[in-house]
Enzyme design. Structure first.
Site, PDB file in Angstrom:
ATOM      1  CG  HIS A  76      -1.792   1.206   1.334  1.00 61.08           C
ATOM      2  ND1 HIS A  76      -3.059   1.256   0.819  1.00 61.08           N
ATOM      3  CD2 HIS A  76      -1.568   2.437   1.894  1.00 61.08           C
ATOM      4  CE1 HIS A  76      -3.586   2.445   1.051  1.00 61.08           C
ATOM      5  NE2 HIS A  76      -2.692   3.181   1.696  1.00 61.08           N
ATOM      6  CD  GLU A  77       1.625   3.721   3.693  1.00 58.84           C
ATOM      7  OE1 GLU A  77       1.952   4.759   3.083  1.00 58.84           O
ATOM      8  OE2 GLU A  77       0.571   3.618   4.344  1.00 58.84           O
ATOM      9  CG  HIS A  85       0.356   6.218  -0.794  1.00 59.84           C
ATOM     10  ND1 HIS A  85      -0.699   6.667  -1.564  1.00 59.84           N
ATOM     11  CD2 HIS A  85      -0.196   5.637   0.303  1.00 59.84           C
ATOM     12  CE1 HIS A  85      -1.846   6.368  -0.950  1.00 59.84           C
ATOM     13  NE2 HIS A  85      -1.562   5.745   0.180  1.00 59.84           N
TER      14      HIS A  85
END
Length: 345
Positions: free
Chosen positions: A18-19, A22
């Site tokens: 997920h990170e 980003h």
């Protein structure tokens, strides 16, 4: 101990993906990333490269990608900050986290379809005197819709039975010898509101079918999360039904034990991967909800900016995010203690 390690690794991989979404899109849009962290709390490991510090923190829950200028952070060099980029660039960065969670779920689902089985809603047996038999279903028929809602997996039939009012007539659409037939079924209490059908999992025929069932699997998980959230708002479910990392870890531990007893290590691995698909899709959906302090809340502010062509004042956005974060922390504390209580029970 091995199960604890597996659970921590599962959460770590999902949060990392997920990170990393980003992080990758921040770099692609030339935004400086001050820190990329997995876990929360004090750092147990840190190392730096150029302008980014990479860290692993003591609590194996959550993580973050801290970008320069994010949340109104003051900086001496405005070039390369999050706020200096266009709305489209900032939207792509915010959407990348949930998108990577869905991508991870698809990749893992391809693996389960390839190495294990798929479960199309093709009927292998019909119970005598059942609602399915009365509706004219036979072995070899395939269910394609229930009450007008598309069905691609047998587990979607199971989910339908768990959340719908089975005392009402059900419109079932199925394929029989290539012909689409729609009938009304009436389930009875005497038959425990069962359809009276059996569907057996099978091997995928080729990569195309593996990819199809992987996408269908992720759609199923996303739909399940959305329906669960809807049940919370309609009162069909309670916040006491929510589970956090402790509850998920406990359930995962039980499922691994059952899988090992029934099918050994292979089934245990399948259980872990299935949980990863579930949690990754869940995280993707929850982060798209317009909740302040989460990706969805930030995306909502960016969409408002895109429509009005005016930025939401930073101080107002900060207040909303602070309140949202505080409420989120209270919910997390409640869920944590609820998990502990259920664990001891």
């Amino acid at each position: 101990m091995l199960k604890i390690v597996a659970i921590i690794l599962m959460f770590g991989i999902i949060v990392f993906v997920h990170e990393f979404g980003h992080f990758l899109f921040a770099k692609l849009n030339h935004v400086r990333v001050n820190e990329f962290a997995i876990g929360m709390g004090p750092a147990i490991m840190k190392f730096g490269k150029k302008e980014t510090t990479y860290s692993i923190r003591i609590l194996p829950i959550g993580g973050y990608c801290l970008m320069a200028g994010q949340d109104g952070e003051e900086t001496d060099d405005p070039e390369g900050t999050f706020e200096s980029k266009s709305v489209l660039a900032r939207l792509s960065i915010m959407l990348a986290g949930p998108f990577f969670n869905f991508l991870l779920a698809v990749i893992l689902s391809i693996g389960t379809a390839h190495f294990y089985l798929v479960d199309p809603p093709v009927i292998s047996a019909v119970s005598q005197g059942s609602a399915a038999e009365e509706a004219g279903m036979e072995p070899g028929d395939e269910i394609v819709a229930l009450n007008g809602e598309s069905i691609s997996l047998f587990r979607e039939v199971t989910l339908f039975r768990q959340i719908e009012d089975l005392t009402k007539p059900i419109e079932v659409t199925y394929l029989h010898d290539g012909q689409q037939i729609t009938k009304t079924m009436n389930l009875t209490k005497e038959q425990n509101y069962m359809f009276g059908i059996t569907c057996n999992p099978r091997d995928a025929k080729n990569f195309g079918e593996e990819l199809y069932y992987a996408l269908v699997e992720v759609r199923f998980q996303i739909t399940t999360v959305i329906k669960s959230v809807k049940m919370l708002f309609t009162g069909k479910a309670s916040v006491k039904d929510l589970s956090g990392p402790v509850g998920i870890g406990s359930m995962m531990s039980d499922v691994i034990d059952e899988a090992q007893e029934s099918g050994g290590t292979k089934n245990a691995i399948l259980s872990i991967i299935s949980f990863m698909i579930l949690v990754s899709a869940n995280l993707g959906v929850m982060n798209l909800l317009p909740i302040p302090a989460l990706d969805g809340g930030r995306i909502l502010f960016l969409l408002i900016e895109a429509v009005t062509r005016k930025r939401v004042p930073k101080e107002k956005e900060a207040i909303v995010n602070f309140i949202g974060f505080a409420l989120l922390m209270l919910l997390m504390i409640f869920v944590f203690f609820n998990d502990i209580v259920k664990l001891f029970r």
